[in-house]
Design a protein around this motif. Structure first.
Motif, PDB file in Angstrom:
ATOM      1  N   UNK A 283      -1.827  45.918  -4.401  1.00  0.00           N
ATOM      2  CA  UNK A 283      -3.190  45.856  -4.908  1.00  0.00           C
ATOM      3  C   UNK A 283      -4.103  46.728  -4.036  1.00  0.00           C
ATOM      4  N   UNK A 284      -5.365  46.791  -4.439  1.00  0.00           N
ATOM      5  CA  UNK A 284      -6.336  47.607  -3.701  1.00  0.00           C
ATOM      6  C   UNK A 284      -7.538  46.752  -3.300  1.00  0.00           C
ATOM      7  N   UNK A 285      -8.146  47.122  -2.184  1.00  0.00           N
ATOM      8  CA  UNK A 285      -9.449  46.557  -1.796  1.00  0.00           C
ATOM      9  C   UNK A 285     -10.377  47.763  -1.664  1.00  0.00           C
ATOM     10  N   UNK A 286     -11.265  47.924  -2.626  1.00  0.00           N
ATOM     11  CA  UNK A 286     -12.095  49.128  -2.641  1.00  0.00           C
ATOM     12  C   UNK A 286     -13.409  48.907  -1.882  1.00  0.00           C
ATOM     13  N   UNK A 287     -14.070  50.026  -1.616  1.00  0.00           N
ATOM     14  CA  UNK A 287     -15.402  49.939  -1.001  1.00  0.00           C
ATOM     15  C   UNK A 287     -16.342  49.149  -1.904  1.00  0.00           C
ATOM     16  N   UNK A 288     -16.173  49.349  -3.224  1.00  0.00           N
ATOM     17  CA  UNK A 288     -17.047  48.655  -4.184  1.00  0.00           C
ATOM     18  C   UNK A 288     -16.839  47.138  -4.095  1.00  0.00           C
ATOM     19  N   UNK A 289     -15.583  46.701  -3.912  1.00  0.00           N
ATOM     20  CA  UNK A 289     -15.312  45.262  -3.755  1.00  0.00           C
ATOM     21  C   UNK A 289     -16.113  44.692  -2.588  1.00  0.00           C
ATOM     22  N   UNK A 290     -16.151  45.466  -1.513  1.00  0.00           N
ATOM     23  CA  UNK A 290     -16.813  44.973  -0.297  1.00  0.00           C
ATOM     24  C   UNK A 290     -18.327  45.117  -0.398  1.00  0.00           C
ATOM     25  N   UNK A 291     -18.759  46.197  -1.084  1.00  0.00           N
ATOM     26  CA  UNK A 291     -20.196  46.517  -1.123  1.00  0.00           C
ATOM     27  C   UNK A 291     -21.000  45.446  -1.849  1.00  0.00           C
ATOM     28  N   UNK A 292     -20.387  44.829  -2.863  1.00  0.00           N
ATOM     29  CA  UNK A 292     -21.111  43.820  -3.649  1.00  0.00           C
ATOM     30  C   UNK A 292     -21.775  42.777  -2.764  1.00  0.00           C
ATOM     31  N   UNK A 293     -21.062  42.360  -1.708  1.00  0.00           N
ATOM     32  CA  UNK A 293     -21.625  41.336  -0.829  1.00  0.00           C
ATOM     33  C   UNK A 293     -21.775  41.828   0.605  1.00  0.00           C
ATOM     34  N   UNK A 294     -21.724  43.135   0.787  1.00  0.00           N
ATOM     35  CA  UNK A 294     -21.912  43.707   2.123  1.00  0.00           C
ATOM     36  C   UNK A 294     -20.848  43.275   3.117  1.00  0.00           C
ATOM     37  N   UNK A 295     -19.614  43.127   2.643  1.00  0.00           N
ATOM     38  CA  UNK A 295     -18.536  42.677   3.535  1.00  0.00           C
ATOM     39  C   UNK A 295     -18.001  43.855   4.354  1.00  0.00           C
ATOM     40  N   UNK A 296     -17.680  43.622   5.641  1.00  0.00           N
ATOM     41  CA  UNK A 296     -17.148  44.707   6.456  1.00  0.00           C
ATOM     42  C   UNK A 296     -15.684  45.013   6.121  1.00  0.00           C
ATOM     43  N   UNK A 297     -15.215  46.164   6.595  1.00  0.00           N
ATOM     44  CA  UNK A 297     -13.842  46.590   6.306  1.00  0.00           C
ATOM     45  C   UNK A 297     -12.814  45.545   6.749  1.00  0.00           C
ATOM     46  N   UNK A 298     -13.078  44.909   7.886  1.00  0.00           N
ATOM     47  CA  UNK A 298     -12.016  44.055   8.433  1.00  0.00           C
ATOM     48  C   UNK A 298     -11.700  42.821   7.582  1.00  0.00           C
ATOM     49  N   UNK A 299     -12.550  42.487   6.602  1.00  0.00           N
ATOM     50  CA  UNK A 299     -12.178  41.353   5.727  1.00  0.00           C
ATOM     51  C   UNK A 299     -10.940  41.708   4.886  1.00  0.00           C
ATOM     52  N   UNK A 300     -10.731  43.016   4.707  1.00  0.00           N
ATOM     53  CA  UNK A 300      -9.587  43.447   3.886  1.00  0.00           C
ATOM     54  C   UNK A 300      -8.251  43.230   4.605  1.00  0.00           C
ATOM     55  N   UNK A 301      -8.313  43.090   5.922  1.00  0.00           N
ATOM     56  CA  UNK A 301      -7.076  43.026   6.709  1.00  0.00           C
ATOM     57  C   UNK A 301      -6.189  41.830   6.367  1.00  0.00           C
ATOM     58  N   UNK A 302      -6.805  40.719   5.998  1.00  0.00           N
ATOM     59  CA  UNK A 302      -6.014  39.504   5.779  1.00  0.00           C
ATOM     60  C   UNK A 302      -5.406  39.440   4.372  1.00  0.00           C
ATOM     61  N   UNK A 303      -5.811  40.343   3.497  1.00  0.00           N
ATOM     62  CA  UNK A 303      -5.342  40.279   2.103  1.00  0.00           C
ATOM     63  C   UNK A 303      -3.817  40.419   2.026  1.00  0.00           C
ATOM     64  N   UNK A 304      -3.257  41.274   2.878  1.00  0.00           N
ATOM     65  CA  UNK A 304      -1.806  41.491   2.839  1.00  0.00           C
ATOM     66  C   UNK A 304      -1.036  40.190   3.081  1.00  0.00           C
ATOM     67  N   UNK A 305      -1.612  39.291   3.859  1.00  0.00           N
ATOM     68  CA  UNK A 305      -0.908  38.043   4.171  1.00  0.00           C
ATOM     69  C   UNK A 305      -0.793  37.122   2.962  1.00  0.00           C
ATOM     70  N   UNK A 306      -1.678  37.281   1.996  1.00  0.00           N
ATOM     71  CA  UNK A 306      -1.552  36.518   0.746  1.00  0.00           C
ATOM     72  C   UNK A 306      -0.590  37.250  -0.196  1.00  0.00           C
ATOM     73  N   UNK A 307      -0.792  38.560  -0.319  1.00  0.00           N
ATOM     74  CA  UNK A 307      -0.002  39.344  -1.277  1.00  0.00           C
ATOM     75  C   UNK A 307       1.489  39.278  -0.942  1.00  0.00           C
ATOM     76  N   UNK A 308       1.795  39.290   0.347  1.00  0.00           N
ATOM     77  CA  UNK A 308       3.214  39.341   0.733  1.00  0.00           C
ATOM     78  C   UNK A 308       3.966  38.035   0.485  1.00  0.00           C
ATOM     79  N   UNK A 309       3.259  36.985   0.066  1.00  0.00           N
ATOM     80  CA  UNK A 309       3.933  35.733  -0.292  1.00  0.00           C
ATOM     81  C   UNK A 309       4.804  35.883  -1.535  1.00  0.00           C
TER      82      UNK A 309
END
Ligand code: AMP
Ligand code: MN
Ligand code: MN
Length: 378
Positions: A283-309
């Motif tokens: 999957x992808x985590x785009x800048x637009x995904x983060x921009x909606x709520x002003x989330x920093x880049x590092x929130x994307x780091x944990x996504x892989x831990x869910x996807x890899x399940x």
């Protein structure tokens, strides 16, 4: 798609080191057992040299220096930053040299989830580096380009000590303390602090523990040996409470993260035939995904831990768009596919089960370049 490949050149102006020492050590415990050299695996032309000699060259160099420059890899994770901070605090406790610690990102921002680590207030932006470092030590960087802006400074350093545990390490130092068997660079950083004769304070231990717990996936990944647990025990003995460390690293995020996660997981794709028929989920985590709520880049780091399940997929991939519009790609495998090799082929690096690379262009093109590499490594 454009890949960001390390150039492979000897960086401009770099004088060939007089002597390159390559150290392969399997000593991960506070009191190294030297009775058996069985798991010391030679890696380079100079391997097999006496380990104590190389460690003492490092310790002697650091003891004799009036200025020591530390650098960890860009967009640091807990292993890179925690290891560097531990050594920074140990060197400052000795008090014999001015110590500068940095990483080569511009803007220079300590990732939000690592701000709890002791010593971050002592970090300097990369501009604080002297033009030509007398002694430079790098942490968790598999190649010089992973130092970002500090790559050029490493090229000019009189002595460059490389502390790392990536099998793909290019041995770009004048002294290479590289151990692919080490679960984390923090293991080597612990050895260094111990060999410097510094007391392992709680603050020093916290950086090392954060690195150890992160790179072992909370003591779940391969490489989580009895020695890893012995080291963890030694670090916890200083008074670290593991609960709050885990909370800071993984168990907190703003409410808006739930919305991002929902969008990102909702567009995940499962390709059963990919990775030689073993399955790929991405999957992808785009800048637009983060921009909606002003989330920093590092929130994307944990996504892989869910996807890899995903149990139908041997390989999991997350493409994270950074502030410059490039994809920082994270890949994970369950062991049958070497994602490290696949990512190295695309200009990145990492380990067999956890690796990454940087690319530009449409996500579909990045995936089109990655699929054959995964198939080849299956
Ligand atoms: P990550 O997916 O960011 O947690 O990284 C997993 C592993 O891959 C770590 O060992 C990183 O050092 C390595 N890695 C990630 N991205 C890159 C990259 N762009 N270049 C080289 N190595 C990378
Ligand atoms: Mn790292
Ligand atoms: Mn590491």
């Amino acid at each position: 798609m454009r890949l960001h490949r390390p150039s492979g050149r000897l960086p401009g102006g770099r004088r060939r080191p007089r002597e390159i020492l390559t150290v392969v050590t399997a000593d991960h415990s506070p009191a190294p057992d030297r009775s058996s050299g069985a798991d010391e695996r030679p890696l380079g032309p100079d391997a097999g040299a006496d380990l104590d000699a190389e460690w003492s060259r490092t310790v002697k160099t650091l003891a004799g220096a009036t200025e020591i420059c530390l650098a960890c890899h860009i967009r640091p994770d807990a292993d890179a930053l925690g290891s560097m901070l531990a050594v920074l605090l140990a060197l400052r406790a000795r008090g014999s040299a001015r110590v500068i610690a940095s990483f080569g990102d511009r803007p220079f921002v300590v990732p939000r989830i690592l701000r709890f680590l002791p010593g971050t207030e002592l970090l300097s932006p990369p501009d604080a580096y002297p033009e030509r470092p007398q002694v430079m030590v790098t942490f968790d960087a598999a190649s010089a380009d992973r130092l970002g802006l500090l790559d050029a400074y490493a090229a000019r350093a009189d002595e460059l000590i490389v502390l790392d545990h990536h099998a793909s390490n290019t041995r770009f130092g004048t002294v290479n303390l590289v151990d692919p068997a080490a679960a984390a660079t923090a293991v080597l950083a612990f050895d260094l602090v111990a060999r410097l004769g510094a007391e392992i304070t709680r603050d020093i231990a916290l950086g090392l523990y954060a690195g150890l717990v992160t790179d072992t996936g909370s003591f779940k990944y391969g490489g989580t040996s009895p020695r890893v647990h012995l080291l963890a025990a030694r670090l916890l003995e200083t008074g670290i409470d593991p609960g709050p460390v885990a909370y800071e690293l993984w168990d907190r995020s703003p409410f808006a993260f739930l919305g991002l996660l929902s969008a990102v997981l909702g567009r995940a794709q499962l390709e059963r035939a990919a990775a030689g028929g073993r399955g790929l989920v991405w999957t992808t985590v785009t800048r637009a995904d983060r921009a909606r709520d002003g989330l920093p880049f590092d929130v994307a780091e944990s996504v892989i831990d869910v996807v890899r399940r995903t149990e139908e997929a041997e390989v999991a991939v997350v493409l994270k768009e950074d502030g410059d519009g490039r994809w920082q790609v994270s890949a994970r495998s369950k062991g049958a596919v070497d994602v490290g090799r696949a990512c190295v082929a695309l200009g990145g690096g990492g380990h067999r089960m956890a690796a990454g690379f940087t690319a530009q262009g449409p996500a579909t093109e990045v995936m089109a370049a990655l699929r054959p590499q995964l198939a080849a490594g299956a």
